[in-house]
Design a protein around this motif. Sequence first.
Motif, PDB file in Angstrom:
ATOM      1  N   SER A   1      -6.458   0.608  -7.860  1.00 35.16           N
ATOM      2  CA  SER A   1      -5.600   1.580  -7.178  1.00 35.16           C
ATOM      3  C   SER A   1      -5.866   2.990  -7.678  1.00 35.16           C
TER       4      SER A   1
ATOM      5  N   GLU B   1       1.573  -0.592  -7.928  1.00 31.44           N
ATOM      6  CA  GLU B   1       2.227  -1.885  -7.702  1.00 31.44           C
ATOM      7  C   GLU B   1       1.256  -3.037  -7.976  1.00 31.44           C
TER       8      GLU B   1
ATOM      9  N   PRO C   1      -4.803  -2.509  -4.147  1.00 35.11           N
ATOM     10  CA  PRO C   1      -4.013  -2.303  -2.932  1.00 35.11           C
ATOM     11  C   PRO C   1      -4.837  -2.676  -1.704  1.00 35.11           C
ATOM     12  N   MET C   2      -4.151  -2.852  -0.577  1.00 30.03           N
ATOM     13  CA  MET C   2      -4.863  -2.916   0.709  1.00 30.03           C
ATOM     14  C   MET C   2      -4.999  -1.482   1.219  1.00 30.03           C
ATOM     15  N   HIS C   3      -6.211  -1.085   1.596  1.00 28.45           N
ATOM     16  CA  HIS C   3      -6.433   0.217   2.227  1.00 28.45           C
ATOM     17  C   HIS C   3      -7.108  -0.007   3.572  1.00 28.45           C
TER      18      HIS C   3
ATOM     19  N   SER D   1      -1.340  -5.443  -3.388  1.00 29.46           N
ATOM     20  CA  SER D   1      -0.138  -4.762  -2.917  1.00 29.46           C
ATOM     21  C   SER D   1      -0.448  -4.092  -1.580  1.00 29.46           C
ATOM     22  N   SER D   2       0.515  -4.172  -0.653  1.00 25.70           N
ATOM     23  CA  SER D   2       0.289  -3.542   0.658  1.00 25.70           C
ATOM     24  C   SER D   2       1.592  -2.955   1.184  1.00 25.70           C
ATOM     25  N   GLY D   3       1.449  -1.869   1.923  1.00 27.32           N
ATOM     26  CA  GLY D   3       2.628  -1.183   2.466  1.00 27.32           C
ATOM     27  C   GLY D   3       3.353  -2.028   3.504  1.00 27.32           C
ATOM     28  N   GLY D   4       2.600  -2.763   4.324  1.00 24.63           N
ATOM     29  CA  GLY D   4       3.194  -3.665   5.317  1.00 24.63           C
ATOM     30  C   GLY D   4       2.786  -5.096   5.018  1.00 24.63           C
TER      31      GLY D   4
ATOM     32  N   GLN E   1      -0.589  -6.764  11.251  1.00 23.30           N
ATOM     33  CA  GLN E   1      -1.880  -6.102  11.052  1.00 23.30           C
ATOM     34  C   GLN E   1      -2.899  -7.152  10.635  1.00 23.30           C
TER      35      GLN E   1
HETATM   36  C1  LIG Z   1      -5.691   5.219   2.109  1.00 22.02           C
HETATM   37  C2  LIG Z   1      -4.594   4.195   2.240  1.00 22.02           C
HETATM   38  C3  LIG Z   1      -4.693   3.221   3.213  1.00 22.02           C
HETATM   39  C4  LIG Z   1      -3.685   2.260   3.337  1.00 22.02           C
HETATM   40  N1  LIG Z   1      -3.837   1.277   4.278  1.00 22.02           N
HETATM   41  C5  LIG Z   1      -2.900   0.298   4.349  1.00 22.02           C
HETATM   42  C6  LIG Z   1      -3.083  -0.782   5.265  1.00 22.02           C
HETATM   43  O1  LIG Z   1      -4.066  -0.892   5.997  1.00 22.02           O
HETATM   44  N2  LIG Z   1      -2.119  -1.727   5.319  1.00 22.02           N
HETATM   45  C7  LIG Z   1      -1.000  -1.680   4.520  1.00 22.02           C
HETATM   46  O2  LIG Z   1      -0.170  -2.582   4.599  1.00 22.02           O
HETATM   47  N3  LIG Z   1      -0.814  -0.666   3.633  1.00 22.02           N
HETATM   48  C8  LIG Z   1      -1.738   0.306   3.540  1.00 22.02           C
HETATM   49  N4  LIG Z   1      -1.590   1.315   2.625  1.00 22.02           N
HETATM   50  C9  LIG Z   1      -0.401   1.300   1.746  1.00 22.02           C
HETATM   51  C10 LIG Z   1      -0.694   0.636   0.395  1.00 22.02           C
HETATM   52  O3  LIG Z   1      -1.332  -0.614   0.552  1.00 22.02           O
HETATM   53  C11 LIG Z   1       0.621   0.434  -0.341  1.00 22.02           C
HETATM   54  O4  LIG Z   1       1.236   1.677  -0.594  1.00 22.02           O
HETATM   55  C12 LIG Z   1       0.434  -0.336  -1.623  1.00 22.02           C
HETATM   56  O5  LIG Z   1       1.686  -0.778  -2.104  1.00 22.02           O
HETATM   57  C13 LIG Z   1      -0.244   0.520  -2.685  1.00 22.02           C
HETATM   58  O6  LIG Z   1      -0.483  -0.280  -3.820  1.00 22.02           O
HETATM   59  P1  LIG Z   1      -0.820   0.387  -5.237  1.00 22.02           P
HETATM   60  O7  LIG Z   1       0.484   0.947  -5.775  1.00 22.02           O
HETATM   61  O8  LIG Z   1      -1.315  -0.765  -6.024  1.00 22.02           O
HETATM   62  O9  LIG Z   1      -1.849   1.432  -4.997  1.00 22.02           O
HETATM   63  C14 LIG Z   1      -2.549   2.295   2.488  1.00 22.02           C
HETATM   64  C15 LIG Z   1      -2.480   3.282   1.495  1.00 22.02           C
HETATM   65  C16 LIG Z   1      -3.479   4.214   1.378  1.00 22.02           C
HETATM   66  C17 LIG Z   1      -3.363   5.270   0.302  1.00 22.02           C
END
Ligand SMILES: Cc1cc2nc3c(=O)[nH]c(=O)nc-3n(C[C@H](O)[C@H](O)[C@H](O)COP(=O)(O)O)c2cc1C
Length: 214
Positions: A9, A16, A95-97, A140-143, A152
Amino acid sequence: MNILRIICSPRGRASESYRLSQRLVDRLCASFGSPGPRVTDLDAAALPHVDRDYAAALSAPMDPSAEILGRGALRQSGELIDALQNASHIVIATPMHNFTVPSSLKVWIDHVVRVRSTFKITPEGKVGTLADRPVYVAISSGGEFSGDAARQPDFLTPYLKHVLGTIGLHDVTFFTVEGTARGDEALRAARARAEARIAAHAFTANARAESLIA
Ligand SMILES: Cc1cc2nc3c(=O)[nH]c(=O)nc-3n(C[C@H](O)[C@H](O)[C@H](O)COP(=O)(O)O)c2cc1C
């Protein structure tokens, strides 16, 4: 026991995925008594992209001179592959990006998936040459990207499973905290689900991998 943790990350130890990976590392450490495990952290976000010599070497029929192998991305790649070989267990915190691995993890993959070093080309395709060992992936992923709530695609877990298998790492287990963007309550629930899965998982000693460590 040597645990190699790859931190992917951009938020590093505040992330996370790192938090989840620490639960995994704690459980791994608790599962094995003395001598205590050693944990080596690698910050994938600090890795440079592969360079010109590296690209030339990977598309050539044989490795370049020792001098070229000893510099730039080829040297870096050698060190990263050594770290993999010396690990009995691997933990990837990511994370998922954009539906897949972040660019930092892709850079690490580009350094360690290397013809003549971690895989060979056969008539049947690429075959991994690393001895298998457990890989635990903390995502970890936002969704959500799994289960009924997923809205997604998931190009992360199938890709990572395939590319790790390419170098011989087939024993891959995923743990996820999904929906981190859905507020505190959802985050707490997602963390609790992940921690329950980790608690229920049977972490086993890896005598074979231990015996392969230099
Ligand atoms: C460049 C970028 C792309 C992201 N793409 C996705 C995505 O495709 N799907 C998703 O669920 N979250 C996406 N996120 C949200 C992160 O996955 C989420 O905030 C995650 O909890 C971050 O984990 P970390 O704290 O380990 O970095 C994205 C975040 C960033 C910064």
